[in-house]
Structures are given as structure tokens and as C-alpha cells.
Design a protein around this motif. Sequence first.
Motif, PDB file in Angstrom:
ATOM      1  N   GLU A 119       0.805  -1.219   0.000  1.00 39.82           N
ATOM      2  CA  GLU A 119       0.000   0.000   0.000  1.00 39.82           C
ATOM      3  C   GLU A 119       0.838   1.269   0.000  1.00 39.82           C
ATOM      4  N   HIS A 120       1.949   1.243   0.721  1.00 40.32           N
ATOM      5  CA  HIS A 120       2.735   2.473   0.856  1.00 40.32           C
ATOM      6  C   HIS A 120       4.201   2.319   0.448  1.00 40.32           C
ATOM      7  N   GLY A 121       4.642   1.105   0.199  1.00 41.76           N
ATOM      8  CA  GLY A 121       6.025   0.895  -0.198  1.00 41.76           C
ATOM      9  C   GLY A 121       6.897   0.451   0.959  1.00 41.76           C
ATOM     10  N   ILE A 122       8.142   0.137   0.634  1.00 42.77           N
ATOM     11  CA  ILE A 122       9.054  -0.421   1.625  1.00 42.77           C
ATOM     12  C   ILE A 122      10.234   0.515   1.881  1.00 42.77           C
ATOM     13  N   VAL A 123      10.909   0.263   2.992  1.00 39.31           N
ATOM     14  CA  VAL A 123      12.182   0.907   3.288  1.00 39.31           C
ATOM     15  C   VAL A 123      13.288  -0.041   2.838  1.00 39.31           C
ATOM     16  N   ALA A 124      14.255   0.483   2.093  1.00 40.71           N
ATOM     17  CA  ALA A 124      15.378  -0.329   1.620  1.00 40.71           C
ATOM     18  C   ALA A 124      16.685   0.348   2.001  1.00 40.71           C
ATOM     19  N   ARG A 125      17.747  -0.396   1.895  1.00 36.90           N
ATOM     20  CA  ARG A 125      19.084   0.139   2.168  1.00 36.90           C
ATOM     21  C   ARG A 125      20.021  -0.278   1.044  1.00 36.90           C
ATOM     22  N   VAL A 126      21.151   0.393   0.941  1.00 36.47           N
ATOM     23  CA  VAL A 126      22.184   0.009  -0.009  1.00 36.47           C
ATOM     24  C   VAL A 126      23.192  -0.859   0.716  1.00 36.47           C
ATOM     25  N   CYS A 127      23.438  -2.054   0.194  1.00 34.56           N
ATOM     26  CA  CYS A 127      24.364  -2.986   0.848  1.00 34.56           C
ATOM     27  C   CYS A 127      25.816  -2.570   0.616  1.00 34.56           C
ATOM     28  N   ASP A 128      26.663  -2.913   1.587  1.00 32.85           N
ATOM     29  CA  ASP A 128      28.100  -2.662   1.456  1.00 32.85           C
ATOM     30  C   ASP A 128      28.744  -3.662   0.507  1.00 32.85           C
ATOM     31  N   LEU A 129      28.271  -4.901   0.526  1.00 32.97           N
ATOM     32  CA  LEU A 129      28.844  -5.939  -0.327  1.00 32.97           C
ATOM     33  C   LEU A 129      28.699  -5.563  -1.794  1.00 32.97           C
ATOM     34  N   ARG A 130      29.729  -5.850  -2.573  1.00 29.87           N
ATOM     35  CA  ARG A 130      29.683  -5.640  -4.009  1.00 29.87           C
ATOM     36  C   ARG A 130      29.733  -6.985  -4.718  1.00 29.87           C
ATOM     37  N   LEU A 131      28.864  -7.186  -5.675  1.00 30.41           N
ATOM     38  CA  LEU A 131      28.796  -8.438  -6.412  1.00 30.41           C
ATOM     39  C   LEU A 131      29.979  -8.568  -7.365  1.00 30.41           C
TER      40      LEU A 131
END
Length: 271
Positions: A119-131
Motif C-alpha cells: 500500500e505504501h512501499g518499503i524501506v530499503a538500504r544500499v548494501c556494502d557488499l559488491r557483487l
Amino acid sequence: MILVNGVKTGMLDALDRGLAYGDGIFRTLLLRDGRAVAWARQYAKIVADCGRLDLPVPAQAALEADLACIAADTRDCVVKIIVTRGSGVRGYAVAADLIESRTIAISSPMPIYPRDHVEHGIVARVCDLRLARQPALAGVKHLNRLENVLARREWNDAQIAEGILLDAANKVIGGTMSNLFMVRGNTLLTPDLSACGICGVTRERILAAGSRLDLKTEIGEFELKDLYSADAVMLCNSVIGVWQIRTLANRNWQPHSYVRMIRTLLEQDFD
């Protein structure tokens, strides 16, 4: 329920190469009212990923028999299909007599996510790990998922629903468990996955749905600044469907009409 080569059992040979080396692939899908959502696309991905690893492809009829067995027990659930190269002696070399794959089908209850995610969306973060960039495996849903495991261990805040993954060149790839799309005007943009990442079935369905919604689609290389400047950012997979990101770092977005339209279209279309 767990089926190994069509047999109900929780036992697996300890010498299975999927366990020893991650030598295999998997797909996760939904059963709704006993029907596998987007099954033709899922099986096509199994065939393609097996081809990339030179794995013997399991017969479609055999996998459909597994799905029917699970559906007879539980009409609505999550199913994970794993294909491994089977059992072998120690060592990376593949024995000449390994000519049949092993299939494992596992059913799990439907997860219950907060309604707020949709309904309102999520909170996300940017990960430190790099693929790591590995074109030979790029796009394949192979069993080596340690990068995702490590990335997901970076947070334990229940308010954060997903982490965004970048590659070694700091290009946006997707989420720890999801593919990513941006909305810019009337265009859907999604990262190029030719160097790393997973080409998911829901990503494929959204790309196919773009023209039905009079939206342009573009696959390319994007950086975090492109994410922050987008009109909307959404994450998708076969289980969660489509979630829009509400907050990422200091950037906030309002619910976007295109995201709602795409979500509705996918929910109404089983293929």
C-alpha cells in the motif's frame, strides 16, 4: 512436502554435487489454487539455466508431476525447484556417467508480508557488499548464493525490507532477493545483467508487460544517482510480486500509478 526425483523424502545423498559445489540451479514459484504461476516461463528458465551449466535438463512432465503432487496436498504455496548434477566422487571434474540430473521440489507456506509493503512501499538500504562480475554465470539462478547471504546479514532492522546490491564497478544490479526497475517518465528501466545478477521470471514478465501498458522499456547500466533521480523504484520476484521503494537513504517516493498498474496486471495474469 519434499520430493527428490519424484519421491517423498527428506533424505539427500551427502555426495550430491549441489551440496558439495553448488553445482546446480533453482527456481522459486507460486502455486495458486493448484496452478503454477507463469509455469511456461519458469520451465523455460530451468532449461536455459541448465544449458548454461551443461546440466541434464529434467523432463517437463516429471516436474509437472511434482507440482501436481504438491498441489494435491496444498493448493496455495511457494515451491522451490532445485536441479543438481547428482552425486559424484570428490573433485571438481564431472564423471562421464553423470548423465541424469537430480530434482528436488520443496513446498513452503505462503509468506505473510505487511500490507504496508504494497500500500505504501518499503524501506530499503544500499548494501556494502559488491557483487563479483562473472559473465559465465550472469543471469543464472545457480546454487552459489553466498553473496546474497552475506549481503542479507548486513542488517537486522525489521523495518528494512530489502537491500540494494551494486557490482564491483558500482553499477546497480538489484536486490538481495529481487530484480529492480526504475520509472522515468513513461519508461521502465532495469539493470543490464550480462556481468552478474539473476534474470528473474517476474523481471521478464514486467518487460513483456511494458508494451501492454504503453510503457517503453530500457535495459542499461545505472548508478545510485540514477536510482535517486527516478520517479519511482520497484523491486520484484515471483513470491513478493512488486514492491515499490518508499525510502532509500534520504530519498523518499510517493506511491506511483505505473507501479500499481504493473502489480495489478501481474496479479491478474497467471502466465
